[in-house]
Design a protein around this motif. Structure first.
Motif, PDB file in Angstrom:
ATOM      1  N   LEU A   1       5.807   8.398   4.771  1.00 56.00           N
ATOM      2  CA  LEU A   1       4.526   8.439   4.073  1.00 56.00           C
ATOM      3  C   LEU A   1       3.612   9.497   4.693  1.00 56.00           C
TER       4      LEU A   1
ATOM      5  N   PHE B   1      -0.177   6.439   6.424  1.00 57.68           N
ATOM      6  CA  PHE B   1      -0.737   7.489   5.594  1.00 57.68           C
ATOM      7  C   PHE B   1      -2.260   7.499   5.661  1.00 57.68           C
ATOM      8  N   TRP B   2      -2.837   6.337   6.004  1.00 55.67           N
ATOM      9  CA  TRP B   2      -4.293   6.303   6.101  1.00 55.67           C
ATOM     10  C   TRP B   2      -4.771   7.080   7.322  1.00 55.67           C
TER      11      TRP B   2
ATOM     12  N   PHE C   1       0.980   3.888  -2.922  1.00 59.01           N
ATOM     13  CA  PHE C   1       0.551   5.237  -2.570  1.00 59.01           C
ATOM     14  C   PHE C   1       1.555   6.266  -3.089  1.00 59.01           C
ATOM     15  N   LEU C   2       2.841   5.905  -3.072  1.00 60.43           N
ATOM     16  CA  LEU C   2       3.874   6.825  -3.558  1.00 60.43           C
ATOM     17  C   LEU C   2       3.971   6.809  -5.080  1.00 60.43           C
TER      18      LEU C   2
ATOM     19  N   LEU D   1     -10.359  13.784  -0.855  1.00 57.88           N
ATOM     20  CA  LEU D   1     -10.802  14.248   0.462  1.00 57.88           C
ATOM     21  C   LEU D   1     -11.341  15.670   0.394  1.00 57.88           C
TER      22      LEU D   1
ATOM     23  N   PRO E   1      -2.229   1.653   7.904  1.00 55.34           N
ATOM     24  CA  PRO E   1      -1.095   2.314   7.268  1.00 55.34           C
ATOM     25  C   PRO E   1      -0.997   3.739   7.814  1.00 55.34           C
TER      26      PRO E   1
ATOM     27  N   GLY F   1      -8.333   1.856   2.733  1.00 56.74           N
ATOM     28  CA  GLY F   1      -7.443   1.845   3.893  1.00 56.74           C
ATOM     29  C   GLY F   1      -8.016   1.040   5.038  1.00 56.74           C
TER      30      GLY F   1
ATOM     31  N   GLN G   1      -5.941  10.131  -3.812  1.00 58.74           N
ATOM     32  CA  GLN G   1      -5.115  11.232  -3.338  1.00 58.74           C
ATOM     33  C   GLN G   1      -4.752  12.146  -4.506  1.00 58.74           C
TER      34      GLN G   1
ATOM     35  N   TYR H   1      -9.180  14.599   7.098  1.00 57.67           N
ATOM     36  CA  TYR H   1     -10.574  14.733   6.685  1.00 57.67           C
ATOM     37  C   TYR H   1     -11.445  15.198   7.849  1.00 57.67           C
TER      38      TYR H   1
ATOM     39  N   VAL I   1     -11.284   7.332  -0.318  1.00 53.50           N
ATOM     40  CA  VAL I   1      -9.990   7.239   0.342  1.00 53.50           C
ATOM     41  C   VAL I   1     -10.031   6.279   1.520  1.00 53.50           C
ATOM     42  N   LEU I   2     -11.088   6.407   2.328  1.00 54.66           N
ATOM     43  CA  LEU I   2     -11.067   5.710   3.613  1.00 54.66           C
ATOM     44  C   LEU I   2     -11.404   4.226   3.486  1.00 54.66           C
TER      45      LEU I   2
ATOM     46  N   ILE J   1      -6.066   4.233  -3.289  1.00 55.72           N
ATOM     47  CA  ILE J   1      -5.727   5.395  -2.455  1.00 55.72           C
ATOM     48  C   ILE J   1      -4.851   6.366  -3.237  1.00 55.72           C
TER      49      ILE J   1
ATOM     50  N   ILE K   1      10.813  11.159  -5.911  1.00 52.70           N
ATOM     51  CA  ILE K   1      10.264  10.033  -6.676  1.00 52.70           C
ATOM     52  C   ILE K   1       9.495  10.551  -7.884  1.00 52.70           C
TER      53      ILE K   1
ATOM     54  N   ALA L   1       0.831  -1.200   0.000  1.00 58.98           N
ATOM     55  CA  ALA L   1       0.000   0.000   0.000  1.00 58.98           C
ATOM     56  C   ALA L   1       0.867   1.251   0.000  1.00 58.98           C
ATOM     57  N   GLY L   2       1.949   1.219   0.798  1.00 56.09           N
ATOM     58  CA  GLY L   2       2.833   2.379   0.870  1.00 56.09           C
ATOM     59  C   GLY L   2       3.505   2.670  -0.455  1.00 56.09           C
TER      60      GLY L   2
END
Lengths: 313, 330
Positions: free
Chosen positions: B269, B151-152, A249-250, A273, B149, A285, A268, B159, A281-282, A264, B287, A245-246
């Motif tokens: 993150l 970042f979550w 996400f990047l 959001l 996570p 996760g 993002q 939010y 988003v939520l 996600i 990145i 996930a990390g």
């Protein structure tokens, strides 16, 4: 009794066979019973029970997800960036896809990546841990040093640097990167366990009886550390799911596949959001966290097998 | 003394491994990102020759034998010469990182120590009152929060507390109307902006500390000397803190060092989500711009910080536990 023996001297070998097979049978029964009692111990633990139920639901969704999803994954014709409604329980994406559909399809990929990476990770950990723990001496010294070095290097930054250089970002590349960087923790625990077990009397006896190392490892030692291996496997899967996930996400994953991590990422990217699309988003996760929690909870039960002090009623 | 030397040796070894990995990774990869990178630089404008050399050595442009390249690379690193950044052209990689580093070190460092202390204390409490209400709730709740996570958690906090409730700013490290300086309004703004990032690290980290200490403590509580201490009629508080917790602490300090890598990874993150001006945010900038020199140097700095923290934790364990110091407990 005497008469019996005299009457049928011929069948003595047969009788021996019989007792032997009966012995084997009880042994087998004993094994099954032991295994059942192991499952029972895990199930008896309330936390582990909750974890097993959650995991079961996720596995079910991973299998039947595409059939129970309300729309097709390729359907991009909905009004874009809708908040949750009756037609779209979790809203729609910026490119007009149904979020719930993506979530159900994504379950399969996310779980597959997590479990495969976890399996490879634990396989490496097993091999290294076994080699180090069984053959002490310089092999152990070298491998232990390697494990300690790998352990202190921060995993995610290392994964990021490697993944950033890989020209193609497929699922397998991600799995490979995660497995190669994540095995050290499991390796160290399994080595310690191996070290303890290989000093046990019955293992020493088997060694003196001339059994080969392979036989000893697989027949005498492995069955006795199964709970450790499974616990470490679940730990590795949790780590892999979070790391995947990390990375996604990047933007270091493959953004064209549908998994919880890429969802996600896109959410993002689309400022979900700030447009009030919290569900987009939520929800993914939350799935990641629930799955990881279920594995942690099951591990509470498995710990209780390995360590009776942690057992609960 | 031998203990310190051994740990020092390990520190040097791991730093060397990190530096060497940094050298090898670009050279192992298929394709040639280095040439593409240099071509991109050429469009930006002239790069000073010394910096250009550093870039070539870091990215792996084949000039001279591998051994010469490696030597040149190590010498450059010792001199703090990491080339220029592509995304912040023409600033040097080092100056970009040095600007970001204090942000991450203060925030992540302080909150990590805080969550460790609080989590460990709660773990002692949970283990001592095992099976009671607090223990049952805390173990399930914290296995849940530590599974999120980083970042979550950050996204959820933004939010609910920033976007809906407007209690906190949505992103950044300080208010855009202020310029960085050491005056009161600026410091207030920094603290205000760091609250949500701090809560994120705290929530996700505390579970591990609590659960680790709880399980260790339960193990220790089963030991004979605890039984004896109780039988002697010592106050339960004394037994819990002076006898059980002290012994259960030792592996936890080592665990803390091990989990540091995870915390740092997660914080990177988290910073990306908050656009917090630290090393993590810098890393995601690197990145998305394919700024390899910046990315690699960040990896090096982050790794060396983690290694130094680890070394410190080893020293603490050595002070707490004479068995470790004398090398008896392996």
């Amino acid at each position: 009794m005497m008469a019996n023996q005299i009457q049928k001297p011929v069948s003595s070998t047969h009788a021996q066979d019989d007792t032997l097979s009966r012995l084997n049978q009880t042994d087998l029964l004993g094994k099954i019973f032991r295994r059942q009692s192991a499952v029972h111990t895990v199930w008896a633990n309330r936390k582990a029970r909750i974890g097993m139920v959650i995991l079961g639901i996720f596995i079910l969704v991973a299998i039947i997800g595409p059939w129970i999803s309300p729309y097709s994954l390729n359907n991009t014709g909905f009004t874009v960036s809708e908040p949750p409604s009756f037609a779209h329980w979790l809203g729609t994406t910026q490119s007009g896809q149904d979020v719930l559909t993506q979530l159900l399809y994504g379950t399969r990929i996310s779980m597959l990546v997590g479990f495969i990476a976890g399996a490879i990770t634990i396989a490496i950990a097993l091999i290294v841990g076994f080699l180090a723990g069984y053959f002490s001496g310089w092999i152990d010294d070298v491998l232990s040093l390697l494990m300690n070095v790998m352990l202190v290097l921060p995993g995610l930054p290392l994964m990021i640097v490697i993944a950033a250089y890989i020209p193609s970002h497929g699922i397998w590349e991600i799995i490979l990167v995660m497995s190669l960087t994540g095995w050290a923790f499991g390796g160290r625990t399994l080595r310690a366990q191996m070290l303890t077990l290989s000093r046990q009397d019955y293992v020493v006896a088997a060694r003196f009886a001339g059994e080969s190392p392979i036989t000893i490892i697989f027949r005498e030692i492995l069955p006795n550390m199964l709970s450790y291996i499974i616990a470490n496997f679940f730990g590795a899967v949790t780590g892999a799911i979070l790391a995947e996930a990390g990375l996604e996400f990047l933007g270091l994953g493959n953004p064209s596949i549908t998994s919880w991590g890429t969802m996600i990422y896109w959410a993002q990217n689309g400022d979900a959001l700030l447009n009030g699309q919290w569900a987009w988003v939520l929800a993914p996760g939350l799935c990641i966290a629930l799955l990881a929690t279920s594995l942690t909870l099951i591990n509470f039960g498995i710990d209780a097998i390995a360590n009776p002090r942690l057992q609960e009623d | 003394m031998r203990f310190i030397l051994r740990k020092l040796g390990f520190l040097v070894l791991t730093v060397w491994v990190a530096i060497t990995l940094n050298f090898i990774i670009p050279r192992l990869m298929p394709g040639n990102p280095a040439e593409a990178m240099m071509a991109k630089y050429a469009q930006q404008g002239p790069v000073p020759p010394q910096q250009e050399k550093a870039l070539e050595l870091m990215l792996g442009l084949p000039t001279g034998s591998l051994w010469q390249q490696y030597w040149g690379y190590v010498v450059n690193i010792i001199h703090g010469n990491f080339g220029v950044s592509y995304s912040f052209f023409p600033e040097s990689v080092l100056s970009v990182i040095l600007q970001a580093m204090p942000w991450t070190l203060t925030l992540v460092g302080l909150v990590t120590i805080l969550q460790f202390v609080v989590g460990t204390l709660l773990g002692v409490y949970a283990a001592w009152h095992r099976g009671k209400k607090f223990d049952s709730i805390a173990t399930v709740l914290f296995s849940f929060t530590s599974a999120f996570p980083y970042f979550w958690i950050a996204l959820a906090l933004i939010y609910f507390l920033a976007f809906i409730a407007h209690w906190f700013p949505i992103s950044g490290g300080y208010s855009g109307s202020l310029s960085p300086s050491l005056n009161l309004p600026f410091i207030e703004s920094v603290v205000y902006h760091s609250i949500l990032p701090a809560i994120t690290i705290f929530i996700t980290g505390i579970g591990g500390s609590l659960l680790g200490m709880r399980n260790n403590m339960i193990n220790t509580l089963g030991e004979d000397y605890i039984f004896l201490a109780r039988a002697e009629g010592l106050k339960s508080k004394t037994v819990a803190i002076r006898y059980a917790a002290r012994n259960a602490m030792l592996p936890i300090v080592t665990n803390f060092a091990m989990s540091l890598g995870l915390v740092v990874g997660g914080s990177l993150l988290m910073e990306t989500v908050f656009a917090y001006p630290g090393m993590g945010y810098l890393m995601s900038t690197a990145i998305s711009n394919q700024d390899y020199p910046l990315l690699q140097t960040l990896f090096l700095f982050i790794t060396i910080s983690v290694l130094l923290a680890n070394f410190a934790a080893d020293m603490v364990t050595g002070i707490l536990d004479p068995r470790v110091r004398k090398g008896a407990a392996r």
